[in-house]
Design a protein around this motif. Structure first.
Motif, PDB file in Angstrom:
ATOM      1  N   LEU A   1      45.916  37.240  29.983  1.00  0.00           N
ATOM      2  CA  LEU A   1      45.595  36.036  30.172  1.00  0.00           C
ATOM      3  C   LEU A   1      46.547  34.955  30.004  1.00  0.00           C
ATOM      4  O   LEU A   1      46.695  33.994  30.899  1.00  0.00           O
ATOM      5  CB  LEU A   1      44.428  35.531  29.314  1.00  0.00           C
TER       6      LEU A   1
ATOM      7  N   LEU B   1      42.979  38.910  37.714  1.00  0.00           N
ATOM      8  CA  LEU B   1      42.475  38.801  36.746  1.00  0.00           C
ATOM      9  C   LEU B   1      41.050  39.752  36.560  1.00  0.00           C
ATOM     10  O   LEU B   1      40.472  39.497  37.578  1.00  0.00           O
ATOM     11  CB  LEU B   1      42.025  37.214  36.390  1.00  0.00           C
TER      12      LEU B   1
ATOM     13  N   SER C   1      40.260  41.301  30.966  1.00  0.00           N
ATOM     14  CA  SER C   1      41.489  41.268  30.879  1.00  0.00           C
ATOM     15  C   SER C   1      42.031  40.870  29.509  1.00  0.00           C
ATOM     16  O   SER C   1      41.338  40.018  28.921  1.00  0.00           O
ATOM     17  CB  SER C   1      42.108  40.099  31.762  1.00  0.00           C
TER      18      SER C   1
END
Ligand code: ATP
Ligand code: MG
Length: 428
Positions: free
Chosen positions: A115, A106, A110
């Motif tokens: 996500l 992440l 992102s």
């Protein structure tokens, strides 16, 4: 044997040696001889200081973020730390070291899709996990309120034959040789239970095959539905007001830290009676704002928000055109074209409650079912309430995720949902 404690309870152990079990949330090396960790155990976060003379230092210094660890050490109060307390480690053990790839999973930039794909990792974050924890609190506050009001909780079926919110958003389920549907609402069952248990409620999933993508629609959502007997429309609205007041009051009492984390400073307990506009008055309001809505037309989502953001407090929209509403709505005695329906709109989200009075007359409900071309045999269990001891009754549905979205001022309902379901999203 050290005392194993949860981080949320750490303030009780200042000056004592305790053990915590959790995951490395953040790690930072401080020179060659010291490590700063933030450890998370699901109940909270705490700073841990590890010197190189501590047993297990080597192991921890070679492990990565998200490694599972057991830390034993002395608790001190630390006003400089964002968590308020610190553990000076005396001993550390790595249960599982994690992987260096954790750093690539992440990024701050992102995309929404990434996500959502990695939601199982996102929820380990401070804010995402706080939303989930608040949801747990909200459910407690709702149950508390229902207990106070003397309602009984029931668990109606999810696989059903009867549609209650119209055919457009039904999820079909192959049920051996028949087609069944995932329930859109438990309301019809709750009505059928009234003569057995008196006032009842359920907190259960509802399913809607929503095609549109908005900030407040999920395909599967958590739904609180109270149903009350021997009431009139006014009683119902007041009950919903008290419901909201209870939620906000309890949140302010208990969840100030979560509110602070989300920068929510302006949450106030709304005062009774809440602002109310009939559908007709709402059209006048829009006209005064230069927005024309043809009488009878739906007030769409963005317009709802415009209205409620204008007032800056919860607003009831009441008395809708009957043709906009489902077959079971009771009509106004003095005007059969008006449904005794109510929606509660809140700032930033719009509708969080939808409900109203139910038609309690046997002949009228049969007529309505015929109008929507329902198979009457499929609804016998529902219409029998009108045959055997009907009483005035009503209820509503409150969306749990939407309420969380409102209270914590989230931008999107996906952030208020453990693993959200949208069109084209079935994983994780
Ligand atoms: P909307 O107009 O926003 O689609 P609705 O009128 O279809 O809402 P109701 O059928 O009255 O909603 O359902 C009761 C409550 O359930 C709503 O006030 C909302 O809080 C919640 N709800 C309805 N549909 C959804 C959904 N798709 N996702 C999340 N919550 C929902
Ligand atoms: Mg809808």
């Amino acid at each position: 044997m050290e005392k194993v404690v949860r981080i949320s309870q750490i303030e009780k152990y200042v000056g004592e040696s305790v053990q915590i079990r959790g995951w490395i949330h953040l790690r930072r090396e401080h020179g060659k001889h010291m490590l700063f960790l933030v450890v998370r155990d699901g109940t909270g976060f705490i700073q841990v200081v590890l010197r190189d003379n501590v047993k297990g230092y080597e192991e921890v210094s070679k492990s990565y973020r998200e490694a599972a660890v057991i830390i034993t050490g002395n608790v001190t109060e630390d006003k400089r730390s964002p968590y308020g307390y610190e553990i000076r480690a005396e001993c550390a053990k790595v249960i599982s070291p994690s992987q260096p790839t954790i750093e690539e999973e992440l990024q701050p930039d992102s995309s929404v899709d990434v996500l959502l794909d990695k939601r199982h990792l996102v929820i380990r974050g401070e804010k995402a996990s706080a939303v989930l924890r608040y949801t747990d609190k909200l459910l407690r506050y709702i149950r508390e309120f229902c207990v106070e009001k003397g309602l009984t909780e029931v668990v109606p079926p999810i696989i059903t034959k009867a549609a209650c919110e119209g055919g457009a958003t039904l999820f079909p389920v192959k049920y051996f040789d028949e087609t069944a549907y995932l329930t859109q609402s438990s309301q019809l069952y709750l009505e059928a239970v009234l003569p057995a248990l008196g006032n009842v409620y359920c907190i259960q999933k509802s399913f809607r095959a929503e095609q549109h993508r908005t900030r407040r629609h999920l395909l599967e959502y958590y739904h609180f539905e109270p149903e009350l007997a021997f009431i009139d429309f006014e009683d119902l609205i007041r009950f919903a007001e008290e419901n909201i007041i209870h939620i906000v009051k309890r949140t302010l009492e208990e969840d100030y830290k979560i509110l602070e984390l989300f920068g929510v400073e302006d949450l106030e307990v709304p005062r009774q009676p809440f602002k109310r506009l009939t559908y007709a008055e709402a059209l006048d309001f829009f006209k005064s704002m230069g927005v024309v809505i043809e009488p009878g037309m739906d007030i769409e989502e963005s317009k709802e928000r415009m209205l409620v953001d204008h007032f800056g407090e919860p607003v009831f929209l009441i008395e809708f055109p009957a043709e906009q509403k489902a077959f079971y709505f009771k009509r106004k005695e003095t005007d059969g074209s008006v449904a005794l329906a109510m929606d509660l709109l809140v700032p930033t989200v719009g509708e969080i409650i939808g409900g109203g009075m139910r038609e309690d007359d046997y002949d009228k409900i049969i007529l309505r079912l015929k109008e929507i071309k329902a198979n009457l045999d499929d609804y016998r269990w529902y219409t029998d309430f009108r045959k055997y001891g009907s009483v005035p009754h009503g209820g509503y549905g409150l969306g749990i995720e939407r309420t969380v979205e409102w209270i914590l001022r989230l931008e999107h309902i996906r952030d208020a949902t453990l693993f959200p379901r949208f069109v084209n999203r079935l994983l994780p």
